[in-house]
Scaffold this motif. Structure first.
Motif, PDB file in Angstrom:
ATOM      1  N   GLN A 139      -6.054 -55.868  -1.536  1.00 46.59           N
ATOM      2  CA  GLN A 139      -6.321 -57.295  -1.356  1.00 46.59           C
ATOM      3  C   GLN A 139      -5.438 -57.903  -0.272  1.00 46.59           C
ATOM      4  OE1 GLN A 139      -6.197 -59.636  -4.932  1.00 46.59           O
ATOM      5  NE2 GLN A 139      -6.114 -61.553  -3.826  1.00 46.59           N
ATOM      6  N   TRP A 140      -4.203 -57.422  -0.138  1.00 45.46           N
ATOM      7  CA  TRP A 140      -3.289 -57.976   0.858  1.00 45.46           C
ATOM      8  C   TRP A 140      -3.836 -57.744   2.265  1.00 45.46           C
ATOM      9  CZ3 TRP A 140       0.292 -61.099  -1.044  1.00 45.46           C
ATOM     10  CH2 TRP A 140       0.710 -60.906  -2.361  1.00 45.46           C
ATOM     11  N   SER A 141      -4.399 -56.567   2.518  1.00 40.53           N
ATOM     12  CA  SER A 141      -4.996 -56.285   3.836  1.00 40.53           C
ATOM     13  C   SER A 141      -6.197 -57.170   4.072  1.00 40.53           C
ATOM     14  CB  SER A 141      -5.413 -54.811   3.929  1.00 40.53           C
ATOM     15  OG  SER A 141      -4.289 -53.981   3.900  1.00 40.53           O
ATOM     16  N   ALA A 142      -7.024 -57.355   3.056  1.00 42.20           N
ATOM     17  CA  ALA A 142      -8.207 -58.212   3.196  1.00 42.20           C
ATOM     18  C   ALA A 142      -7.794 -59.660   3.478  1.00 42.20           C
ATOM     19  CB  ALA A 142      -9.067 -58.126   1.933  1.00 42.20           C
ATOM     20  N   GLN A 143      -6.713 -60.102   2.870  1.00 40.95           N
ATOM     21  CA  GLN A 143      -6.236 -61.466   3.122  1.00 40.95           C
ATOM     22  C   GLN A 143      -5.888 -61.653   4.594  1.00 40.95           C
ATOM     23  OE1 GLN A 143      -3.009 -62.091   0.372  1.00 40.95           O
ATOM     24  NE2 GLN A 143      -4.381 -62.391  -1.355  1.00 40.95           N
ATOM     25  N   ASN A 144      -5.359 -60.623   5.213  1.00 39.29           N
ATOM     26  CA  ASN A 144      -4.994 -60.719   6.627  1.00 39.29           C
ATOM     27  C   ASN A 144      -6.204 -60.926   7.520  1.00 39.29           C
ATOM     28  OD1 ASN A 144      -2.256 -60.757   6.468  1.00 39.29           O
ATOM     29  ND2 ASN A 144      -1.977 -58.591   6.918  1.00 39.29           N
ATOM     30  N   LEU A 145      -7.384 -60.501   7.083  1.00 40.02           N
ATOM     31  CA  LEU A 145      -8.596 -60.750   7.871  1.00 40.02           C
ATOM     32  C   LEU A 145      -8.875 -62.248   7.997  1.00 40.02           C
ATOM     33  CD1 LEU A 145     -10.917 -57.894   6.533  1.00 40.02           C
ATOM     34  CD2 LEU A 145      -9.614 -57.959   8.684  1.00 40.02           C
ATOM     35  N   VAL A 146      -8.371 -63.016   7.057  1.00 41.74           N
ATOM     36  CA  VAL A 146      -8.502 -64.477   7.112  1.00 41.74           C
ATOM     37  C   VAL A 146      -7.284 -65.087   7.810  1.00 41.74           C
ATOM     38  CG1 VAL A 146      -8.740 -66.586   5.731  1.00 41.74           C
ATOM     39  CG2 VAL A 146      -9.858 -64.476   4.996  1.00 41.74           C
ATOM     40  N   ILE A 147      -6.094 -64.593   7.487  1.00 45.63           N
ATOM     41  CA  ILE A 147      -4.851 -65.197   7.974  1.00 45.63           C
ATOM     42  C   ILE A 147      -4.649 -64.961   9.471  1.00 45.63           C
ATOM     43  CG2 ILE A 147      -2.338 -65.272   7.677  1.00 45.63           C
ATOM     44  CD1 ILE A 147      -3.911 -66.420   5.301  1.00 45.63           C
ATOM     45  N   ILE A 148      -5.028 -63.801   9.983  1.00 47.73           N
ATOM     46  CA  ILE A 148      -4.792 -63.515  11.411  1.00 47.73           C
ATOM     47  C   ILE A 148      -5.521 -64.494  12.326  1.00 47.73           C
ATOM     48  CG2 ILE A 148      -5.198 -61.812  13.257  1.00 47.73           C
ATOM     49  CD1 ILE A 148      -4.345 -59.648  11.207  1.00 47.73           C
ATOM     50  N   PRO A 149      -6.826 -64.775  12.131  1.00 50.03           N
ATOM     51  CA  PRO A 149      -7.459 -65.779  13.004  1.00 50.03           C
ATOM     52  C   PRO A 149      -6.822 -67.170  12.872  1.00 50.03           C
ATOM     53  CG  PRO A 149      -9.129 -64.531  11.811  1.00 50.03           C
ATOM     54  CD  PRO A 149      -7.796 -64.135  11.245  1.00 50.03           C
ATOM     55  N   MET A 150      -6.381 -67.504  11.664  1.00 47.56           N
ATOM     56  CA  MET A 150      -5.712 -68.787  11.464  1.00 47.56           C
ATOM     57  C   MET A 150      -4.392 -68.819  12.226  1.00 47.56           C
ATOM     58  SD  MET A 150      -6.593 -69.072   7.391  1.00 47.56           S
ATOM     59  CE  MET A 150      -5.490 -70.426   7.043  1.00 47.56           C
ATOM     60  N   THR A 151      -3.677 -67.709  12.218  1.00 50.11           N
ATOM     61  CA  THR A 151      -2.398 -67.606  12.940  1.00 50.11           C
ATOM     62  C   THR A 151      -2.617 -67.765  14.438  1.00 50.11           C
ATOM     63  OG1 THR A 151      -1.552 -66.122  11.235  1.00 50.11           O
ATOM     64  CG2 THR A 151      -0.391 -66.123  13.349  1.00 50.11           C
ATOM     65  N   LEU A 152      -3.604 -67.068  14.965  1.00 51.64           N
ATOM     66  CA  LEU A 152      -3.901 -67.155  16.399  1.00 51.64           C
ATOM     67  C   LEU A 152      -4.308 -68.568  16.789  1.00 51.64           C
ATOM     68  CD1 LEU A 152      -5.824 -63.790  16.863  1.00 51.64           C
ATOM     69  CD2 LEU A 152      -3.488 -64.323  17.610  1.00 51.64           C
ATOM     70  N   ALA A 153      -5.148 -69.197  15.976  1.00 53.55           N
ATOM     71  CA  ALA A 153      -5.590 -70.568  16.269  1.00 53.55           C
ATOM     72  C   ALA A 153      -4.413 -71.536  16.297  1.00 53.55           C
ATOM     73  CB  ALA A 153      -6.632 -71.020  15.240  1.00 53.55           C
ATOM     74  N   THR A 154      -3.481 -71.356  15.370  1.00 53.94           N
ATOM     75  CA  THR A 154      -2.308 -72.234  15.321  1.00 53.94           C
ATOM     76  C   THR A 154      -1.415 -72.023  16.533  1.00 53.94           C
ATOM     77  OG1 THR A 154      -2.391 -72.124  12.914  1.00 53.94           O
ATOM     78  CG2 THR A 154      -0.392 -73.007  13.892  1.00 53.94           C
ATOM     79  N   GLY A 155      -1.196 -70.781  16.900  1.00 55.47           N
ATOM     80  CA  GLY A 155      -0.387 -70.485  18.085  1.00 55.47           C
ATOM     81  C   GLY A 155      -0.997 -71.069  19.344  1.00 55.47           C
ATOM     82  N   ILE A 156      -2.302 -70.949  19.483  1.00 58.50           N
ATOM     83  CA  ILE A 156      -2.995 -71.525  20.646  1.00 58.50           C
ATOM     84  C   ILE A 156      -2.877 -73.046  20.637  1.00 58.50           C
ATOM     85  CG2 ILE A 156      -5.275 -71.858  21.691  1.00 58.50           C
ATOM     86  CD1 ILE A 156      -5.879 -68.918  20.772  1.00 58.50           C
ATOM     87  N   ALA A 157      -3.008 -73.645  19.452  1.00 62.80           N
ATOM     88  CA  ALA A 157      -2.866 -75.104  19.348  1.00 62.80           C
ATOM     89  C   ALA A 157      -1.459 -75.549  19.732  1.00 62.80           C
ATOM     90  CB  ALA A 157      -3.205 -75.565  17.931  1.00 62.80           C
ATOM     91  N   ALA A 158      -0.447 -74.746  19.386  1.00 60.49           N
ATOM     92  CA  ALA A 158       0.929 -75.096  19.755  1.00 60.49           C
ATOM     93  C   ALA A 158       1.115 -75.054  21.266  1.00 60.49           C
ATOM     94  CB  ALA A 158       1.914 -74.141  19.076  1.00 60.49           C
ATOM     95  N   ILE A 159       0.440 -74.130  21.927  1.00 62.51           N
ATOM     96  CA  ILE A 159       0.547 -74.021  23.385  1.00 62.51           C
ATOM     97  C   ILE A 159      -0.184 -75.168  24.076  1.00 62.51           C
ATOM     98  CG2 ILE A 159      -0.117 -72.612  25.392  1.00 62.51           C
ATOM     99  CD1 ILE A 159       0.287 -70.145  23.483  1.00 62.51           C
ATOM    100  N   PHE A 160      -1.380 -75.482  23.586  1.00 59.02           N
ATOM    101  CA  PHE A 160      -2.231 -76.495  24.225  1.00 59.02           C
ATOM    102  C   PHE A 160      -2.237 -77.777  23.391  1.00 59.02           C
ATOM    103  CE2 PHE A 160      -3.926 -72.376  25.614  1.00 59.02           C
ATOM    104  CZ  PHE A 160      -3.799 -72.529  26.988  1.00 59.02           C
ATOM    105  N   ILE A 161      -1.052 -78.351  23.194  1.00 60.56           N
ATOM    106  CA  ILE A 161      -0.892 -79.518  22.335  1.00 60.56           C
ATOM    107  C   ILE A 161      -1.677 -80.728  22.846  1.00 60.56           C
ATOM    108  CG2 ILE A 161       1.242 -80.416  23.379  1.00 60.56           C
ATOM    109  CD1 ILE A 161       0.628 -80.172  19.627  1.00 60.56           C
TER     110      ILE A 161
END
Length: 191
Positions: A139-161
């Protein structure tokens, strides 16, 4: 009392403080709404911070079978809880008793700070899930399939504030991601 129960009490206080801070700020914004210039982007990030705190708090249940808690593991989980509280504090604007309240300006001026904190916490979450998946929990690996895109989106938002469409897209990815996460991975506690 088992070690898990003892540790969970400590961590619960920190998560409860984060959730209380977010809800208290939301209430103050509602009270001050007549003099506020609202920011749906900031409101979305406050909601995402609330869901993040709830996800970690509920996710700790999966660790209830741990018999031995080393000082290092206690320090790690406490550090994550403290980081989540810090993020809750950063995303929550101070609401003055009088005068105008510009939450759009707050996001423009302070958003990068809370987006970076959220990104760091998300990376820690992905790494934690990956580490726990090594122990046999698929289940922990499956959770990362959701968390990784969220992480990338947040990082991009921090760059392009300053890009509103990036901010809006990142918030939508967070909310949809968390809703899916709770429906698929945290729908019920058992044991």
């Amino acid at each position: 009392m088992h070690a898990y129960d003892f540790i969970l009490v400590l961590l619960s206080f920190v998560y409860a403080a984060a959730i209380t801070h977010l809800l208290s700020t939301a209430g103050e914004i509602i009270i001050a709404s007549k003099r506020a210039r609202l920011s749906w982007i900031n409101a979305g990030w406050m909601c995402a911070a609330l869901l993040f705190a709830c996800a970690w708090w509920l996710g700790l249940w999966d660790l209830h079978t741990m018999v031995v808690w080393s000082v290092g593991s206690v320090a790690f989980y406490f550090s994550v809880a403290a980081g989540i509280y810090l993020n809750a504090r950063l995303v929550s604007p101070r609401i003055p008793e009088q005068g105008d309240l510009d939450l759009r300006a707050f996001h423009a001026n302070e958003g990068r700070k809370y987006l970076l904190a959220y990104t760091i916490l998300s990376v820690v979450t992905v790494l934690t899930n990956a580490g726990l998946a090594g122990g046999g929990a698929a289940q922990w690996s499956a959770q990362n399939l959701v968390i990784i895109p969220m992480t990338l989106a947040t990082g991009i938002a921090a760059i392009f504030i300053g890009k509103q469409w990036v901010q809006a897209g990142a918030v939508i990815i967070q909310i949809v991601g968390w809703l899916f996460y709770f429906a698929e991975f945290q729908s019920a506690l058992s044991g």
